[in-house]
Motif scaffolding. Sequence first.
Motif, PDB file in Angstrom:
ATOM      1  N   GLY A 252       0.693  -1.310   0.164  1.00 45.91           N
ATOM      2  CA  GLY A 252      -0.070  -0.005   0.123  1.00 45.91           C
ATOM      3  C   GLY A 252       0.791   1.284   0.023  1.00 45.91           C
ATOM      4  O   GLY A 252       1.787   1.374  -0.176  1.00 45.91           O
ATOM      5  N   ASN A 253       0.058   2.332   0.285  1.00 43.72           N
ATOM      6  CA  ASN A 253       0.952   3.545   0.348  1.00 43.72           C
ATOM      7  C   ASN A 253       1.587   3.843   1.524  1.00 43.72           C
ATOM      8  O   ASN A 253       1.366   3.527   2.748  1.00 43.72           O
ATOM      9  CB  ASN A 253      -0.237   4.716   0.534  1.00 43.72           C
ATOM     10  CG  ASN A 253      -1.017   5.019  -0.967  1.00 43.72           C
ATOM     11  OD1 ASN A 253      -0.177   4.537  -2.010  1.00 43.72           O
ATOM     12  ND2 ASN A 253      -2.153   5.263  -0.924  1.00 43.72           N
ATOM     13  N   VAL A 254       2.783   4.718   1.703  1.00 41.59           N
ATOM     14  CA  VAL A 254       3.566   5.216   2.663  1.00 41.59           C
ATOM     15  C   VAL A 254       3.499   6.779   2.465  1.00 41.59           C
ATOM     16  O   VAL A 254       3.677   6.930   1.405  1.00 41.59           O
ATOM     17  CB  VAL A 254       4.854   4.475   2.895  1.00 41.59           C
ATOM     18  CG1 VAL A 254       4.834   3.040   3.426  1.00 41.59           C
ATOM     19  CG2 VAL A 254       5.722   4.646   1.766  1.00 41.59           C
ATOM     20  N   GLU A 255       3.592   7.293   3.696  1.00 40.57           N
ATOM     21  CA  GLU A 255       3.651   8.915   3.508  1.00 40.57           C
ATOM     22  C   GLU A 255       4.916   9.341   3.934  1.00 40.57           C
ATOM     23  O   GLU A 255       5.972   8.478   4.453  1.00 40.57           O
ATOM     24  CB  GLU A 255       2.655   9.470   4.448  1.00 40.57           C
ATOM     25  CG  GLU A 255       1.137   9.057   3.965  1.00 40.57           C
ATOM     26  CD  GLU A 255       0.088   9.939   4.851  1.00 40.57           C
ATOM     27  OE1 GLU A 255      -0.035  11.070   4.671  1.00 40.57           O
ATOM     28  OE2 GLU A 255      -0.261   9.194   5.692  1.00 40.57           O
ATOM     29  N   GLY A 256       5.310  10.770   3.897  1.00 40.52           N
ATOM     30  CA  GLY A 256       6.478  11.029   4.232  1.00 40.52           C
ATOM     31  C   GLY A 256       7.041  10.858   5.506  1.00 40.52           C
ATOM     32  O   GLY A 256       8.239  10.603   5.576  1.00 40.52           O
ATOM     33  N   ARG A 257       5.958  10.791   6.542  1.00 40.19           N
ATOM     34  CA  ARG A 257       6.263  10.486   8.040  1.00 40.19           C
ATOM     35  C   ARG A 257       6.883   8.916   8.088  1.00 40.19           C
ATOM     36  O   ARG A 257       7.403   8.445   9.330  1.00 40.19           O
ATOM     37  CB  ARG A 257       5.375  10.533   8.901  1.00 40.19           C
ATOM     38  CG  ARG A 257       4.043   9.655   8.459  1.00 40.19           C
ATOM     39  CD  ARG A 257       3.035   9.887   9.711  1.00 40.19           C
ATOM     40  NE  ARG A 257       2.198  11.284   9.549  1.00 40.19           N
ATOM     41  CZ  ARG A 257       0.993  11.375   8.939  1.00 40.19           C
ATOM     42  NH1 ARG A 257       0.677  10.428   8.514  1.00 40.19           N
ATOM     43  NH2 ARG A 257       0.727  12.777   9.027  1.00 40.19           N
ATOM     44  N   ASP A 258       6.514   8.290   7.063  1.00 38.65           N
ATOM     45  CA  ASP A 258       6.954   6.435   7.105  1.00 38.65           C
ATOM     46  C   ASP A 258       8.214   6.331   6.623  1.00 38.65           C
ATOM     47  O   ASP A 258       8.665   5.468   6.749  1.00 38.65           O
ATOM     48  CB  ASP A 258       6.011   5.914   6.510  1.00 38.65           C
ATOM     49  CG  ASP A 258       4.274   6.221   6.957  1.00 38.65           C
ATOM     50  OD1 ASP A 258       4.305   6.211   8.211  1.00 38.65           O
ATOM     51  OD2 ASP A 258       3.695   6.247   6.074  1.00 38.65           O
ATOM     52  N   ILE A 259       8.805   7.400   5.815  1.00 39.89           N
ATOM     53  CA  ILE A 259      10.126   6.865   4.681  1.00 39.89           C
ATOM     54  C   ILE A 259      11.020   6.418   5.977  1.00 39.89           C
ATOM     55  O   ILE A 259      11.746   5.542   5.332  1.00 39.89           O
ATOM     56  CB  ILE A 259      10.642   8.289   4.259  1.00 39.89           C
ATOM     57  CG1 ILE A 259       9.573   8.675   3.351  1.00 39.89           C
ATOM     58  CG2 ILE A 259      11.846   8.051   3.597  1.00 39.89           C
ATOM     59  CD1 ILE A 259       9.752   9.933   2.410  1.00 39.89           C
ATOM     60  N   LEU A 260      11.180   7.091   7.123  1.00 43.06           N
ATOM     61  CA  LEU A 260      12.430   6.876   7.946  1.00 43.06           C
ATOM     62  C   LEU A 260      12.129   5.467   9.025  1.00 43.06           C
ATOM     63  O   LEU A 260      12.817   5.245   9.960  1.00 43.06           O
ATOM     64  CB  LEU A 260      13.117   8.028   8.592  1.00 43.06           C
ATOM     65  CG  LEU A 260      13.582   9.202   7.714  1.00 43.06           C
ATOM     66  CD1 LEU A 260      13.995  10.271   8.629  1.00 43.06           C
ATOM     67  CD2 LEU A 260      14.677   8.648   6.871  1.00 43.06           C
ATOM     68  N   LEU A 261      10.744   5.160   8.741  1.00 39.45           N
ATOM     69  CA  LEU A 261      10.326   3.960   9.699  1.00 39.45           C
ATOM     70  C   LEU A 261      10.337   2.644   9.013  1.00 39.45           C
ATOM     71  O   LEU A 261      10.712   2.869   7.811  1.00 39.45           O
ATOM     72  CB  LEU A 261       8.820   4.286  10.181  1.00 39.45           C
ATOM     73  CG  LEU A 261       8.724   5.704  10.707  1.00 39.45           C
ATOM     74  CD1 LEU A 261       7.260   5.858  11.222  1.00 39.45           C
ATOM     75  CD2 LEU A 261       9.475   6.176  11.917  1.00 39.45           C
TER      76      LEU A 261
END
Lengths: 314, 314
Positions: free
Chosen positions: B210-219
């Motif tokens: 699915g989608n990831v957002e900018g806040r998920d890039i480093l997670l």
Amino acid sequence: MTICLDMMGGDFAPLEAVKGLQRYFAEESTPAMLFLTGDEAQLNPLLAEYQIPADKVKVIHAPQVIGYHEHPTKALKEKQQSSIAIGFHLLATGKVDAFISAGNTGAMLVGSLFSIKAMEGVLRPTISTVIPKENGETGLLLDVGLNADCKPEHLNQFSILGSLYAKHILGYDNPRVALLNIGEEEGKGNLLAQATYPLLKENQEINFVGNVEGRDILLNKSDVMVCDGFTGNVILKMAESLFNITQQKNIHHEYFDKFDFEIYGGTPVLGVAKPVIIGHGISHAKAFCQMIRIAEKMISTGLMEKMKASFEGK
Amino acid sequence: MTICLDMMGGDFAPLEAVKGLQRYFAEESTPAMLFLTGDEAQLNPLLAEYQIPADKVKVIHAPQVIGYHEHPTKALKEKQQSSIAIGFHLLATGKVDAFISAGNTGAMLVGSLFSIKAMEGVLRPTISTVIPKENGETGLLLDVGLNADCKPEHLNQFSILGSLYAKHILGYDNPRVALLNIGEEEGKGNLLAQATYPLLKENQEINFVGNVEGRDILLNKSDVMVCDGFTGNVILKMAESLFNITQQKNIHHEYFDKFDFEIYGGTPVLGVAKPVIIGHGISHAKAFCQMIRIAEKMISTGLMEKMKASFEGK
């Protein structure tokens, strides 16, 4: 001046909104009269408990609330007695000078665009974020998500709106405007950036300083950065995540304190005819207080009139 | 296996390239024979000084160098005796199995696309970056700049290339592939993301999450993230800048050590028929050594054959 604050918006509403008011009224200069939309049965005891000066606020009862997961257009239409719908009604009819909410972002955007409407000449209103610079100052990045797909003329208009905001609200005398790009020289970038560069270069209303790259976003290379809302939203959320990550890892440094986006309050919707400020869902007292201050400044500096003058006849 | 290394590429060439070789040969397993392109008058004394085993390397004299600011296509055409042109010639003719350079990025890309060429079925080769995750692992983000403007089918292909790279080189069993977007649900995003989502969802060769957002890039939400090259390049450069900023501010933490992109070596050009790795201009010994290791792994795992099999008949 009168400012309407939606007391029911945000994950910690209405308590944190009340605490935000307390914080605001504890400060020295509090020129604003606050209209508070929300459930009066919930609000009145809290306002009393937190000793909010009764002569400085006016509760406007709103029996409905628009939830986070409601469809914005549908909810605004069906919940005319919601704290957001009433807030927009007060703003549209001139009963208040600005409207602030940390509620359903989509509903806030729909309300801004359809009940307040874009200024004459503005093709697309936009939302921005403050960006903490490495030197301790703050820059402005826009669009951060309202316009996922943009045309060059949209970015050109964002540059004017952002420039005026940076000048009058952030206090930059002659803000340096840059195009966010993936290369330094003119001609670099995707089709959008390539076509936008000449427009910004020819734009007499801004102080265009050329392209900046990803590596420059957190540096002091410019004061206002324009990009499409997809890129801007990814950057904003990635920057926000840094605060959480450093907190979790116990990395404490004043530099990363600046990534606590709550300190900047909310984001104004730039390019609509009246001041609207949207807060983050997780807003606490600090953010609510700061949003009132931003609204105040937008009113007292005559920012809307200055923006309108810029777009008149365009 | 034989790997060609351009000794004249990078800000600190040829010294750091030689030190990189020293570092490589100091390790236990060194299965590769290295072909070194560059000025032999400069190279031979350095190779002797750093005691590079003479039976493991072969200097291929290249009297010309392509500078950083030269026009890629023009330089490659006119400087056939440059260390980059000779490297590509060796790779194209099968004299070596992989080619590595930290020289002119544009020339490396042009060489990859025109002298090595895309695999059959691959619409657009791509470059990626490793992204340090908050949990200490590393994910992959692509495209990071080769394709500033993308179509949905390009992103769909990137997801396959990235997935195979993550599996065979980064060691993820069943890499989770995500679409970088500005919302969580299907249907969110700009036109590109909206149209890409269903393609990824239907793609049987990847494990789409699915989608990831900018806040998920480093997670640790995904292992491979796909996006257009404009967005990816901005993210990469912003992440790189964090290392410099934290160093300058004396913020030392193992988390930020991972933002020293040099430790990851260079970026392979994915989707071209043979292994090509492009290093950063500022590459030091560590990066050169790491790039040799990546090339080795790309050869020994048969990554190219696996990618070709995926695109055959498409």
